[in-house]
Motif scaffolding. Sequence first.
Motif, mmCIF file in Angstrom:
data_model
loop_
_atom_site.group_PDB
_atom_site.id
_atom_site.type_symbol
_atom_site.label_atom_id
_atom_site.label_comp_id
_atom_site.label_asym_id
_atom_site.label_seq_id
_atom_site.Cartn_x
_atom_site.Cartn_y
_atom_site.Cartn_z
ATOM 1 N N ALA A 1 0.839 -1.207 0.000
ATOM 2 C CA ALA A 1 0.000 0.000 0.000
ATOM 3 C C ALA A 1 0.869 1.250 0.000
ATOM 4 O O ALA A 1 0.622 2.203 -0.756
ATOM 5 C CB ALA A 1 -0.930 -0.014 1.217
ATOM 6 N N LEU A 2 1.921 1.250 0.825
ATOM 7 C CA LEU A 2 2.793 2.419 0.916
ATOM 8 C C LEU A 2 3.626 2.597 -0.355
ATOM 9 O O LEU A 2 3.772 3.716 -0.863
ATOM 10 C CB LEU A 2 3.716 2.280 2.129
ATOM 11 C CG LEU A 2 3.034 2.517 3.476
ATOM 12 C CD1 LEU A 2 3.833 1.909 4.607
ATOM 13 C CD2 LEU A 2 2.814 4.005 3.711
ATOM 14 N N ILE A 3 4.174 1.509 -0.872
ATOM 15 C CA ILE A 3 4.970 1.601 -2.103
ATOM 16 C C ILE A 3 4.108 2.106 -3.249
ATOM 17 O O ILE A 3 4.523 2.961 -4.037
ATOM 18 C CB ILE A 3 5.600 0.234 -2.446
ATOM 19 C CG1 ILE A 3 6.655 -0.138 -1.403
ATOM 20 C CG2 ILE A 3 6.230 0.264 -3.836
ATOM 21 C CD1 ILE A 3 7.178 -1.558 -1.517
ATOM 22 N N ASN A 4 2.880 1.580 -3.336
ATOM 23 C CA ASN A 4 1.972 2.041 -4.387
ATOM 24 C C ASN A 4 1.618 3.515 -4.192
ATOM 25 O O ASN A 4 1.489 4.266 -5.158
ATOM 26 C CB ASN A 4 0.704 1.181 -4.383
ATOM 27 C CG ASN A 4 -0.155 1.441 -5.601
ATOM 28 O OD1 ASN A 4 0.270 1.267 -6.731
ATOM 29 N ND2 ASN A 4 -1.375 1.896 -5.374
ATOM 30 N N GLY A 5 1.474 3.928 -2.922
ATOM 31 C CA GLY A 5 1.188 5.340 -2.639
ATOM 32 C C GLY A 5 2.304 6.243 -3.131
ATOM 33 O O GLY A 5 2.065 7.282 -3.757
ATOM 34 N N TYR A 6 3.553 5.844 -2.863
ATOM 35 C CA TYR A 6 4.692 6.629 -3.352
ATOM 36 C C TYR A 6 4.780 6.582 -4.869
ATOM 37 O O TYR A 6 5.156 7.566 -5.514
ATOM 38 C CB TYR A 6 5.991 6.108 -2.730
ATOM 39 C CG TYR A 6 6.204 6.604 -1.312
ATOM 40 C CD1 TYR A 6 6.351 7.968 -1.060
ATOM 41 C CD2 TYR A 6 6.251 5.718 -0.245
ATOM 42 C CE1 TYR A 6 6.544 8.437 0.231
ATOM 43 C CE2 TYR A 6 6.441 6.175 1.053
ATOM 44 C CZ TYR A 6 6.585 7.535 1.282
ATOM 45 O OH TYR A 6 6.757 7.999 2.566
ATOM 46 N N SER A 7 4.429 5.452 -5.449
ATOM 47 C CA SER A 7 4.432 5.333 -6.905
ATOM 48 C C SER A 7 3.471 6.336 -7.523
ATOM 49 O O SER A 7 3.812 7.042 -8.476
ATOM 50 C CB SER A 7 4.039 3.913 -7.312
ATOM 51 O OG SER A 7 3.832 3.821 -8.700
ATOM 52 N N GLN A 8 2.264 6.404 -6.966
ATOM 53 C CA GLN A 8 1.254 7.311 -7.514
ATOM 54 C C GLN A 8 1.635 8.783 -7.322
ATOM 55 O O GLN A 8 1.236 9.641 -8.109
ATOM 56 C CB GLN A 8 -0.105 7.044 -6.854
ATOM 57 C CG GLN A 8 -0.679 5.655 -7.122
ATOM 58 C CD GLN A 8 -0.871 5.358 -8.597
ATOM 59 O OE1 GLN A 8 -1.163 6.243 -9.406
ATOM 60 N NE2 GLN A 8 -0.677 4.092 -8.975
ATOM 61 N N SER A 9 2.403 9.056 -6.269
ATOM 62 C CA SER A 9 2.777 10.454 -5.995
ATOM 63 C C SER A 9 4.075 10.855 -6.688
ATOM 64 O O SER A 9 4.545 11.983 -6.526
ATOM 65 C CB SER A 9 2.920 10.674 -4.484
ATOM 66 O OG SER A 9 4.022 9.934 -3.976
ATOM 67 N N GLY A 10 4.683 9.899 -7.442
ATOM 68 C CA GLY A 10 5.901 10.220 -8.191
ATOM 69 C C GLY A 10 7.151 10.248 -7.341
ATOM 70 O O GLY A 10 8.071 11.034 -7.604
ATOM 71 N N ASN A 11 7.195 9.416 -6.300
ATOM 72 C CA ASN A 11 8.364 9.374 -5.419
ATOM 73 C C ASN A 11 8.912 7.949 -5.393
ATOM 74 O O ASN A 11 8.709 7.201 -4.442
ATOM 75 C CB ASN A 11 7.977 9.834 -4.012
ATOM 76 C CG ASN A 11 9.182 10.007 -3.095
ATOM 77 O OD1 ASN A 11 10.274 9.539 -3.396
ATOM 78 N ND2 ASN A 11 8.969 10.683 -1.974
ATOM 79 N N SER A 12 9.593 7.586 -6.472
ATOM 80 C CA SER A 12 10.067 6.213 -6.625
ATOM 81 C C SER A 12 11.142 5.845 -5.603
ATOM 82 O O SER A 12 11.219 4.704 -5.154
ATOM 83 C CB SER A 12 10.602 5.991 -8.045
ATOM 84 O OG SER A 12 11.694 6.858 -8.305
ATOM 85 N N GLU A 13 11.965 6.824 -5.214
ATOM 86 C CA GLU A 13 13.070 6.517 -4.296
ATOM 87 C C GLU A 13 12.552 6.107 -2.925
ATOM 88 O O GLU A 13 13.069 5.167 -2.311
ATOM 89 C CB GLU A 13 14.017 7.726 -4.181
ATOM 90 C CG GLU A 13 14.732 8.078 -5.484
ATOM 91 C CD GLU A 13 15.463 6.891 -6.116
ATOM 92 O OE1 GLU A 13 16.075 6.096 -5.367
ATOM 93 O OE2 GLU A 13 15.413 6.742 -7.352
ATOM 94 N N SER A 14 11.524 6.812 -2.432
ATOM 95 C CA SER A 14 10.947 6.441 -1.121
ATOM 96 C C SER A 14 10.295 5.069 -1.207
ATOM 97 O O SER A 14 10.364 4.279 -0.260
ATOM 98 C CB SER A 14 9.914 7.487 -0.682
ATOM 99 O OG SER A 14 10.536 8.715 -0.413
ATOM 100 N N GLY A 15 9.675 4.786 -2.339
ATOM 101 C CA GLY A 15 9.086 3.461 -2.542
ATOM 102 C C GLY A 15 10.144 2.377 -2.505
ATOM 103 O O GLY A 15 9.947 1.315 -1.909
ATOM 104 N N TYR A 16 11.305 2.667 -3.130
ATOM 105 C CA TYR A 16 12.379 1.678 -3.165
ATOM 106 C C TYR A 16 12.975 1.468 -1.773
ATOM 107 O O TYR A 16 13.363 0.349 -1.407
ATOM 108 C CB TYR A 16 13.471 2.104 -4.148
ATOM 109 C CG TYR A 16 14.480 1.015 -4.400
ATOM 110 C CD1 TYR A 16 14.150 -0.084 -5.188
ATOM 111 C CD2 TYR A 16 15.752 1.060 -3.821
ATOM 112 C CE1 TYR A 16 15.061 -1.115 -5.407
ATOM 113 C CE2 TYR A 16 16.666 0.048 -4.038
ATOM 114 C CZ TYR A 16 16.319 -1.039 -4.826
ATOM 115 O OH TYR A 16 17.218 -2.050 -5.034
#
Length: 510
Positions: free
Chosen positions: A335-350
């Motif tokens: 859920a969190l990784i997808n949230g960062y993905s949608q907000s354009g923050n790939s590094e935080s997702g990684y």
Amino acid sequence: MRTSNVCNSLINKGNFAKTKWSLLPIPHGTIPEPKGVDLDFVNVAYSHLIHSDWEKLEGLASGLNPFRFKHVLLKIKNDYVLSHEFYKWVKVKQPVLLTLETQSMIVHILTKHQKFQSAGSILRGILSSSSADFDLPMRLFEAILYSYRMCDSSPGVFDSLFKAHAHLKKLRNATSTFRQMKDYGFLPTIESCNALMSSMHSLKRADIVLSFYREIRKCGISPNVYTLNMVIAAHCKLTSIEKALEIFHDMGDMGILPTVATYNTIISGYCNKGLLTSAVKLKSAMEKNGLKPTEVTFNTLIHGFCKEGRLQEANKVLSEMRAKEVAPNTITYNALINGYSQSGNSESGYELYEQMQRHGVKTDILTYNALILAFCKEGKTKKAAYIVKELDKQNLAPNASTFSALILGQCVRKNPERAFQLYRSMIRSGFSPNRCTSERLMFSFCENQDYDGAVQVLREMLKSNMSPDSDVLSVLWDGLCQNGNEDLATLLQNEIKARFPNCEVSASDQ
């Protein structure tokens, strides 16, 4: 297990005089008494059975017929173990003798002795034997009904039949059986009603859950907490959070205490409607009432905040989750990784992905797809390719979402040729590109003024009986016309108009 009787239920509630039901009498099914050779056969078979002399019984197998089989069953009906063994023996030696009537008799014997699991297995086997026999449920009900008194049965037999339909997810047959039972004065237990409502939920039929709930309440069947949890879930799925709350508030008056699942269901309902403040307040109320939030509670709130792009608040919930020693799981991180993905923050997702690996949390295809999409939205196709390799290491196969993300990444980098290669690979892998992916690829070709490439994508879409949005078509028509391909534009327009009469296919005014 106890099956309610409609008459007793209504009398106890003082409503019997008011009801318009006119109960049908249970028929007295009979079979002729055995005589002569038949009587001798039955007595000999009975003697072999009670002495467990299965070898001698083998010699009688060829002489067994439905009439004799039924009378042997009637003689041993008080010994359910022996009856069941005899039934299984006949099933091997003379399966042709297992008619609806003979199988009904063994079901009566088993249910009378409260062997509901064995009875249910037999009933499910009968009902699964022929999906093309549409009259089978009705004929089975009648076979059970007409042998009911003959076998000195118990009402549990009808409950077992109803539950068999419920477990097989035969909703129409189950509700039809419910009405037939009611006609003869029997009702299923609330546990069996819950089984049917659970099947309705699994088939995404929240509307019939509520309809059936109203029906059982009219009949005087008292719900339990599992029933009400499913009713609340049905209201939430139909976006009627207010009605779900009515049931929730009425639970106390019904003497039923809400469970963690009750709270989680309403919290999910609030989150789906974007009412996150109410969801958080309900979690607090849940804790004040002595119930501890579970990973489902926290995951629901995290997903709700991520869906609204409120990632800071989602991370606060994650911190609280850890503080209360509830371990984040795959669903939490996804859920969190997808949230960062949608907000354009790939590094935080990684970074979250790396946390998952450090803490030994299992990754799945959703984890990798969220990361791939995050990188592709930012045009970081090399990093996305690295994640695809990780996917392979985990023995996970790319799916439609994986391909769609990779195609998007190439389009962002203005490389529609490579994107089209992925598009073709997607189709060869058995996945159908959706409208959004196809339109994005068409638009990318048009941006590069490669209108031949855009036409190739259009033809692939038409093969799938899918027409692009009029805005994308307008860009393509304009490009074709400006490059002297008016004839091709007209040909394609006519083809699309023939297939999709309501589609706008004309070029925009210049």
